[in-house]
Each structure stands twice: as structure tokens, then as C-alpha cells.
Design an enzyme around this catalytic site. Sequence first.
Site, short mmCIF file in Angstrom:
data_model
loop_
_atom_site.label_atom_id
_atom_site.label_comp_id
_atom_site.label_asym_id
_atom_site.label_seq_id
_atom_site.Cartn_x
_atom_site.Cartn_y
_atom_site.Cartn_z
N ASP A 40 -13.69 -9.50 5.66
CA ASP A 40 -13.60 -8.63 4.47
C ASP A 40 -14.73 -8.91 3.49
OD1 ASP A 40 -11.05 -7.10 4.78
OD2 ASP A 40 -10.24 -9.13 4.97
N HIS A 71 -15.40 -5.34 7.41
CA HIS A 71 -14.71 -4.35 6.58
C HIS A 71 -15.42 -4.35 5.22
CE1 HIS A 71 -10.67 -3.17 4.43
NE2 HIS A 71 -11.61 -2.23 4.32
N MET A 142 -5.68 1.73 5.35
CA MET A 142 -5.24 0.64 4.46
C MET A 142 -3.77 0.86 4.12
SD MET A 142 -7.73 -1.38 4.16
CE MET A 142 -6.91 -2.51 3.03
N PHE A 148 -7.12 -7.87 -1.82
CA PHE A 148 -6.74 -9.24 -1.50
C PHE A 148 -5.63 -9.29 -0.47
CE2 PHE A 148 -5.15 -7.80 -5.57
CZ PHE A 148 -3.78 -8.02 -5.50
#
Length: 228
Positions: A40, A71, A142, A148
Site C-alpha cells: 500500500d 496499490h 475497496m 489504514f
Amino acid sequence: MSNISSDLKISASILAADFRNLEAHINEAEIFGCDEFHFDVMDGNFVPEISMGPIVLKSLKNLINLPLEIHLMVDDPFYHVDSFADIGVDIITFHIEACKEPNKLINKIKSKGIKVGIAKNPSTSIDRIDEFLEEVDRVLIMCVEPGFSGQKFNEKVVDSIIELDNLLLSRNIRNLVDIAVDGGINSYSIKKCKEAGAQIFVSGSSIFWEGDVRSNIISLKNSLRDKL
Ligand code: DX5
Ligand code: ZN
């Protein structure tokens, strides 16, 4: 160990691993049966947090033997493709909400010989990505607001997965585009996402935060075998 369909994959989100001990966590995720890694990248603009980038990945790359997805949760994803391509990654996923010229970005990623993923936030409609479906290898849905690890799965995304699954079927590209889900994936939500049509399950906190990595991966895999 596993008799789940080989089309179903668990991807370990490195963001949720123990940063004091990344090597051990990466090794465990590989040994105990994850199929992919998920890295991420957050820039403090597209999402409030700042996470990690190419410099960190470069030092981890030789520990990773599985396919690796980047990502990108960043504004201007176009400018970050080169540095990840130079390190050697398998798929780069960008957010439709952050991208002004998706076709230009898709072509750039492809020109590096890297697969393309397109991500959408929970509140973004499938219509926004519709025209790019023929051009990408993966859609990343998502299931939380990006930013987070450790957030609660948003049940509303199940409808988006079903809608996308049907859309891909109707366009005869179901076997060309994977549906991936990211955020809040645990032993319970993973079943819902599978039943709705997802194949790739990105999981962070459910793998790395509590208990041991081996049992956590087994429990996610067992859930993929169960019916709802
Ligand atoms: C969130 C990230 C996720 C995150 C997933 O913005 O994109 O990949 O690490 O973590 P969990 O599985 O804990 O929601
Ligand atoms: Zn992610």
C-alpha cells in the site's frame, strides 16, 4: 493443505505486518500459504496517511517470491509508475478517483510489461470504471475508506461486487478480469465477498495483528471453503 479453487487467492497486505520484523512476517505469509503480496502506497493527499514507497520496497523485494501488487493511493499515480517498474512488480493498481487520464496511465503501466488494476472506493459507482474494464486485469473494490488497516468491512460493497461480476459476464470478459477486495477482510466477510463473485482477497490485520500468521491464514482459507 488447500482444496479451495486455484482461482481464489489470498493476498497479504504488508501495511499491517510488524514493521520491526517485516522479514519474519513476509516469510511466514509465504510459507503458510498466501498467494500474493499487496503493498500500500499512501501520499498524505489522496488519503490522509503516508505509508511507504519505492525505497522501502527496494529493500524488501528480495524477500518476496510471490506476485506483488502495488496499490497506489496517491494523487498523480502516473508519476509513480517508473520507480515501481524499475524495482520489478507484477501489478500496479491505481484509484479511478485519483486519475485524470486513466487511458494514458493504463498504457504506461502496460508498456512496462506490468498488469493493471483499477481500484474504486466504497462510494464510487461501478459506472465510473465501466469504460476501462476491457483494458485492465483486475478491479480492486475497496471495502473500507482507503487509508489504514484494521477498519470494519462495509457490507454495502457486496452489491458492487455482484454488479461488477454480472457486468463482466455480460461483456464476456469474466475470465479476463479478476475481482479483488481490500479492507476489512476477515473469516466472515471473506465468505460474503466470495459468494458475491470476488477471487482475490487482500487481508492485513486478519493475517498479521493477532494470534499467529499460520492459524490466521488457515482460518481465512477454511472460510473460503465454507458455504455462507
Ligand atoms: C487500506 C489498505 C489495505 C489495508 C487492509 O487502505 O488499502 O490494503 O492494509 O488492511 P485490513 O485487512 O486490516 O483492512
Ligand atoms: Zn490496499
